[in-house]
Scaffold this motif. Structure first.
Motif, PDB file in Angstrom:
ATOM      1  N   GLU A 723       0.818  -1.205   0.000  1.00 53.69           N
ATOM      2  CA  GLU A 723       0.000   0.000   0.000  1.00 53.69           C
ATOM      3  C   GLU A 723       0.852   1.255   0.000  1.00 53.69           C
ATOM      4  O   GLU A 723       0.405   2.321  -0.422  1.00 53.69           O
ATOM      5  N   ALA A 724       2.058   1.161   0.529  1.00 53.40           N
ATOM      6  CA  ALA A 724       2.964   2.319   0.516  1.00 53.40           C
ATOM      7  C   ALA A 724       3.761   2.340  -0.775  1.00 53.40           C
ATOM      8  O   ALA A 724       4.787   2.999  -0.858  1.00 53.40           O
ATOM      9  N   HIS A 725       3.300   1.609  -1.792  1.00 54.88           N
ATOM     10  CA  HIS A 725       3.966   1.552  -3.099  1.00 54.88           C
ATOM     11  C   HIS A 725       5.373   1.010  -2.980  1.00 54.88           C
ATOM     12  O   HIS A 725       6.251   1.395  -3.743  1.00 54.88           O
ATOM     13  N   ALA A 726       5.635   0.160  -1.996  1.00 53.41           N
ATOM     14  CA  ALA A 726       6.995  -0.327  -1.814  1.00 53.41           C
ATOM     15  C   ALA A 726       7.023  -1.831  -2.031  1.00 53.41           C
ATOM     16  O   ALA A 726       6.035  -2.536  -1.830  1.00 53.41           O
ATOM     17  N   LYS A 727       8.186  -2.310  -2.471  1.00 54.91           N
ATOM     18  CA  LYS A 727       8.375  -3.752  -2.577  1.00 54.91           C
ATOM     19  C   LYS A 727       9.326  -4.228  -1.494  1.00 54.91           C
ATOM     20  O   LYS A 727       9.450  -5.406  -1.234  1.00 54.91           O
ATOM     21  N   ASP A 728      10.035  -3.285  -0.871  1.00 58.59           N
ATOM     22  CA  ASP A 728      11.010  -3.620   0.163  1.00 58.59           C
ATOM     23  C   ASP A 728      10.506  -3.083   1.495  1.00 58.59           C
ATOM     24  O   ASP A 728      10.394  -1.873   1.689  1.00 58.59           O
ATOM     25  N   VAL A 730      11.742  -3.038   4.498  1.00 54.63           N
ATOM     26  CA  VAL A 730      12.632  -2.289   5.391  1.00 54.63           C
ATOM     27  C   VAL A 730      12.667  -0.813   5.010  1.00 54.63           C
ATOM     28  O   VAL A 730      12.555   0.080   5.857  1.00 54.63           O
ATOM     29  N   THR A 731      12.786  -0.545   3.716  1.00 59.13           N
ATOM     30  CA  THR A 731      12.820   0.843   3.287  1.00 59.13           C
ATOM     31  C   THR A 731      11.496   1.538   3.598  1.00 59.13           C
ATOM     32  O   THR A 731      11.473   2.696   4.029  1.00 59.13           O
ATOM     33  N   ALA A 732      10.415   0.818   3.375  1.00 58.74           N
ATOM     34  CA  ALA A 732       9.117   1.422   3.661  1.00 58.74           C
ATOM     35  C   ALA A 732       8.988   1.761   5.140  1.00 58.74           C
ATOM     36  O   ALA A 732       8.448   2.804   5.512  1.00 58.74           O
ATOM     37  N   LEU A 734      11.457   2.473   7.177  1.00 63.41           N
ATOM     38  CA  LEU A 734      12.352   3.595   7.504  1.00 63.41           C
ATOM     39  C   LEU A 734      11.802   4.912   7.002  1.00 63.41           C
ATOM     40  O   LEU A 734      11.888   5.933   7.676  1.00 63.41           O
ATOM     41  N   ALA A 735      11.273   4.919   5.771  1.00 60.41           N
ATOM     42  CA  ALA A 735      10.894   6.192   5.176  1.00 60.41           C
ATOM     43  C   ALA A 735       9.428   6.521   5.392  1.00 60.41           C
ATOM     44  O   ALA A 735       9.036   7.670   5.232  1.00 60.41           O
ATOM     45  N   ASP A 736       8.626   5.521   5.729  1.00 62.34           N
ATOM     46  CA  ASP A 736       7.198   5.780   5.784  1.00 62.34           C
ATOM     47  C   ASP A 736       6.587   5.436   7.134  1.00 62.34           C
ATOM     48  O   ASP A 736       6.232   6.324   7.907  1.00 62.34           O
ATOM     49  N   GLY A 739       8.762   6.793   9.755  1.00 66.23           N
ATOM     50  CA  GLY A 739       9.496   7.946   9.222  1.00 66.23           C
ATOM     51  C   GLY A 739       9.849   8.965  10.286  1.00 66.23           C
ATOM     52  O   GLY A 739      10.925   9.569  10.253  1.00 66.23           O
TER      53      GLY A 739
ATOM     54  N   TYR B  50      13.133   1.395  -2.992  1.00 67.74           N
ATOM     55  CA  TYR B  50      11.774   0.994  -2.693  1.00 67.74           C
ATOM     56  C   TYR B  50      11.408  -0.341  -3.314  1.00 67.74           C
ATOM     57  O   TYR B  50      10.359  -0.887  -3.050  1.00 67.74           O
ATOM     58  N   LEU B 114       4.446  13.750   7.913  1.00 66.25           N
ATOM     59  CA  LEU B 114       5.012  12.582   7.237  1.00 66.25           C
ATOM     60  C   LEU B 114       3.972  11.766   6.478  1.00 66.25           C
ATOM     61  O   LEU B 114       4.123  10.565   6.326  1.00 66.25           O
ATOM     62  N   PHE B 138      12.303  11.678   0.729  1.00 70.83           N
ATOM     63  CA  PHE B 138      12.707  11.598   2.129  1.00 70.83           C
ATOM     64  C   PHE B 138      13.986  10.781   2.260  1.00 70.83           C
ATOM     65  O   PHE B 138      14.929  11.153   2.967  1.00 70.83           O
TER      66      PHE B 138
END
Lengths: 766, 179
Positions: A723-728, A730-732, A734-736, A739, B50, B114, B138
């Motif tokens: 849903e956060a448009h992420a495939k990874d 861990v990154t999601a 950290l950044a979302d 965040g 991402y 955020l 970000f």
């Protein structure tokens, strides 16, 4: 209705800006804005007040709720009106003061800033209807007072006095917060009007109300937390006149008046007020009768006068509550005039001791007359506003019973005695040793005293406006109309007889000074030996020592620094393990064939770690440790955590490089010598390591034995990742998802960089 | 570490005689060769963050390692000929500013701090693997900060060490940089 608050809050930054442009502008700008705020408050009061209520932090139900009701009007007018008079006075006094101290003129800007900040927060405090908002303004006043009391910052006495005021009022302010949170927990709101509707008498109200009351009592310098006020006299005189007549100490009774709708439901709290008020009157009066330094005498008299106010709140009833407000007005007018008198006299003669002053009435007739009026007001003479304050006090005391009335007469007499001592000691008698200075008194130092003295007299004839104000304030505190109707009655009603008795008793106290003065001095000495100030000193010193000792133990060497972190952590973990039920907590899973490489990697890491304990050379040690780290990174990779593995590899690389580079900076001989040193107490070290490792092992084993039954946080985050448009994931995270945490962390990193750049003395990489 | 071979004078200019024993021809060649790939890998990790493993932090560390290698091989002065190195500290704060900006911008539209755009469920524009979403911006902020921090700290210490004189140990450098 925000106009008075806006004007008062704007005053401080405006004056600071003006002062930045030209130091001489700070005072006029500040004074004009104080006058504006006063005018706005008068106008607002004339328009019948009003209220503003806006959501501020809705999730915590904190509201920006202010109202300009009777109580707010009373204290806002006091803070801005007396603030204006004091600012006019300071515009003349402060340049002289700075000249004496040999400080630049620009220092005055800070003074006006904090004076006006104080005024602004006082107006805010008067208007606040929400306990948290109240607490914020409350602490703002404490901060401003800290800088004002410590204005002569080169003087260690001023600094320690400022700290004392901050600690006593700041620590008790926390009690106010605790009380507020207790009420919120029980009733779900911080709003005072709502709380007043729903609060029931009971232990909760008694405890939370007591905590709030203690904050108010400490701010109003009530015994046994009174000792900071006389010490705060280290401040320049305008500060004493303002903070310690109209503002800081008044904030305490303002708080009590504001939460009185809650407090008066509890008989216990009212009795507390009676006790603390009476004790303060007694301590303040006796000490005021023995002090030699002018401002000290006035400080103790303030303690005793606010003791009356608290006592009247304790008496309760219409008379007590409206009377308390009326008392605050009368006292503020008189007392600020007397403080300003003390400052003017000291400025003209260079002397601040009663025993070295005297006979100044001929040299300063205007000042003598004006301060005489103010003193008469405090001593409750007829034709001054002060007469009515005692009339109401007597009335309130009579309602409660003859014993209370007798006490009230005694206190009025004591007031008369110490005020007479102050005024006659300066202006009557033969000229003292310290009065030979020939400095002229500037008009700006006398005019505010004359204006305040005139107001005291006006109030003695035209008491109407003051009475209306006090009654309006009383109505807020008690939620019923509180008519007090002060007036002169030329008959033998009890109040008049009590006033006459007080005058007679006061004269007796003055005349019989030799008879009681040894006893009073003995009381002072007892207070110095075993009083609350001594307890404060001992506590502060003890805490300082404790902190020093802990600090020294922690930073003695690298080992103790590491131990300071690991030891408490180890004890906590150990305690956690010991109290956790162990049945089924430790399971041994089966070993699958595919996990052999993982096991191999773990074995390699274990070998590297063991090797580290046997290594003596520093470089080898660094390499062995990083070897263990790299192997662990491989373990993560096997576990299917490529992100963690990547970060682990990178961090290990950096750490290894840092180790090697740091070692390179150390001379080879030093390293070599260090490596040859014998190991100290190897057995103890081995034991500590074994225990720590066993605990860590037990914790990890226990944690891994119990997979979470429901959807764990990790699974939830994994589900949310697309849903956060992420495939990874861990990154999601950290950044979302987390965040905000990342933002906090990178801010810390940036601050460290700033620190490094600053410490190394260059602001950038030019 | 005194046991390494002494500096061999070669074709590449020896900018800093105190740069240490690692300034042989081999290390220099390798360092120069590795710089571009390191920066490229960093950019890749960042852009693909991402979709695959890696994020702003890893990318920042990889890029910083590439630059730090230049320090080890050539010494400070030569390394600082790269513009990114000279402006590492401002770069770090620019990164922080970018991240804070991304965090605070939703407040202007009445959303929580955020909130990332586009919101869940809506279409995202792809440029290859790169997704055009604010979360990536970000992450770029994080990258800049980590890179700027690592390079900036090292260059600051390098300079402080030089001005303090050769051979004087500065044992604190390790502590500071492990943050």
């Amino acid at each position: 209705m925000l106009l008075p608050l806006l004007a008062a809050l704007l005053a401080a930054p405006a004056s600071a800006l003006a002062g930045r442009l030209r130091p001489s502008l700070a005072a006029p700008v500040g004074a004009v804005l104080a006058a504006l705020a006063f005018g706005a408050a008068l106008w607002g009061w004339g328009m019948g007040g009003g209220a503003i209520d806006a959501a501020w932090a809705p999730t915590w139900e904190i509201r920006f709720a202010v109202a300009f009701d009777g109580l707010a009007a009373l204290y806002a007018l006091l803070a801005t009106g007396i603030g204006f008079a004091v600012l006019v006075y300071s515009s003349r006094y402060l340049p002289l003061h700075l000249e004496h101290e040999g400080r630049p003129e620009s220092d005055a800007t800070a003074f006006y800033f904090f004076m006006l900040l104080f005024m602004g927060s006082m107006v805010g405090l008067a208007m606040a209807q929400d306990l948290i908002l109240l607490f914020i303004f409350w602490d703002l006043t404490a901060i401003a007072s800290y800088y004002l009391i410590g204005f002569d910052r080169h003087d260690p006495d001023a600094r320690s006095s400022a700290l004392m005021a901050l600690l006593v009022t700041g620590v008790t302010a926390v009690l106010l917060l605790i009380g507020a949170v207790m009420l919120r927990a029980a009733h779900g709101t911080f709003s005072l009007p709502e709380l007043a509707r729903v609060v029931e008498p009971g232990p909760l109200l008694t405890v939370s109300g007591f905590l709030i009351a203690v904050a108010g009592l400490a701010k109003s310098a009530q015994a046994p937390l009174h000792f900071w006020l006389p010490r705060a006299m280290a401040a320049p005189t305008p500060v004493s006149a303002y903070l310690h007549s109209a503002a800081m100490v008044a904030a305490g009774v303002l708080l009590i008046g504001r939460v009185y709708p809650l407090l008066h439901k509890s008989e216990v709290l009212l009795d507390c007020f009676l006790v603390f008020g009476a004790a303060s009157v007694l301590v303040g009066s006796v000490l005021a009768l023995t002090r030699d330094v002018l401002k000290q005498l006035l400080a103790y008299s303030t303690i005793s006068q606010y003791g009356y106010v608290v006592y009247m709140f304790g008496l309760g009833g219409e008379y007590g509550v409206a009377g308390a407000s009326f008392y605050v007005i009368a006292h503020a007018l008189s007392k600020s005039a007397l403080f300003l008198t003390a400052g003017a006299v000291t400025e003209a003669t260079g002397e601040d001791r009663l025993s070295r002053l005297g006979g100044l009435r001929k040299r300063m007739p205007v000042l003598a007359a004006a301060s005489g009026a103010a003193a008469a007001g405090l001593a409750a003479m007829p034709l001054t506003i002060g007469f009515f304050k005692d009339e109401i006090l007597f009335g309130a005391a009579l309602e409660r019973g003859p014993a209370f009335a007798a006490l009230a007469v005694l206190w009025a007499a004591l007031t008369l005695a110490y005020i007479w001592r102050f005024w006659s000691g300066i202006f009557l008698g033969t000229p003292g040793e310290g009065t030979h200075g020939e400095r002229e008194l500037p008009a700006a130092l006398v005019a505010p005293v004359a204006a305040l003295g005139a107001l005291v007299l006006v109030g003695g004839i035209l008491v109407g406006p003051f009475e209306t104000l006090a009654e309006a304030a009383g109505r807020v505190s008690l939620a019923v109309p509180t008519p007090v109707e002060p007036a002169y009655h030329l008959d033998f009603r009890p109040e008049n007889l009590m006033a006459l008795a007080a005058y007679a008793l006061g004269a007796m106290i003055v005349l019989s000074r030799p008879a009681w003065s040894p006893a009073a001095l003995g009381f002072c000495r007892l207070g110095e030996k075993a009083g609350p100030e001594r307890i404060y000193d001992l506590t502060l010193r003890g805490l300082n020592r404790l902190s020093d000792r802990a600090h020294r133990a922690e930073v003695r060497d690298l080992r103790s620094r590491v131990a300071a972190i690991l030891l408490p952590a180890g004890v906590l973990v150990g305690a956690g393990i010991l109290v956790t039920p162990t049945a089924g907590a430790y399971r041994v899973g089966e070993l699958r064939a595919g996990e052999a490489p993982l096991l191999l990697a773990l074995a390699a890491a274990a070998v590297a770690t063991l090797a580290a304990t046997r290594t003596r050379r520093h470089v080898t040690l660094a390499l062995v440790l990083s070897g263990a780290g790299f192997v662990l990174a491989t373990v993560y990779a096997f576990y299917g955590a490529p992100d963690v593995a990547l970060v682990a590899v990178l961090v290990e690389t950096i750490l290894t490089l840092l180790f090697v580079v740091t070692l390179k900076l150390i001379p080879y001989e030093v390293l070599h010598r260090q490596a040859e040193l014998p190991l100290k107490r190897p057995r103890r070290k081995a034991l500590i390591s074994a225990v720590a490792a066993a605990f860590a092992f037990a914790v990890v084993w226990g944690a891994l034995s119990q997979p979470a039954a429901e959807e764990s946080v990790a699974q939830k985050l994994l589900r949310l990742t697309p849903e956060a448009h992420a495939k990874d994931a861990v990154t999601a995270i950290l950044a979302d998802f987390r965040g905000l945490d990342t933002l906090g962390e990178i801010t810390v990193v940036a601050l460290v960089l700033l620190g490094v750049a600053t410490l190394l003395g260059r602001g950038g990489t030019r | 570490m005194r046991t390494g071979p002494p500096g061999v004078p070669g074709a590449i200019p020896d900018a800093d005689p105190r740069a240490g024993p690692a300034t042989g021809v081999m290390p220099r060649k390798v360092a120069r060769l590795l710089l571009l790939p390191a920066l490229l890998v960093a950019a890749g990790i960042l852009v693909k963050g991402y979709a695959e493993s890696g994020d702003g932090f890893s990318a920042g560390v990889v890029a910083a390692l590439g630059v730090l290698l230049q320090y080890l091989a050539f010494g400070r002065e030569e390394a600082e000929k790269l513009p990114v190195v000279r402006h590492a500290v401002p770069l770090a704060f620019a990164g922080l500013l970018a991240s804070i900006g991304v965090a605070a911008a939703p407040l202007l539209f009445g959303d929580a701090v955020l909130t990332h755009y586009p919101p869940p469920g809506s279409k995202v524009v792809y440029l290859g693997t790169l997704e055009l979403i604010t979360a990536v911006l970000f992450d770029v902020g994080v990258f800049l900060l980590v890179f700027g921090f690592a390079v900036g700290t090292v260059s600051l210490f390098a300079r402080a060490d030089e001005s303090a004189g050769v051979g004087r140990a500065d044992g604190r450098s390790g502590e500071e940089k492990t943050e």
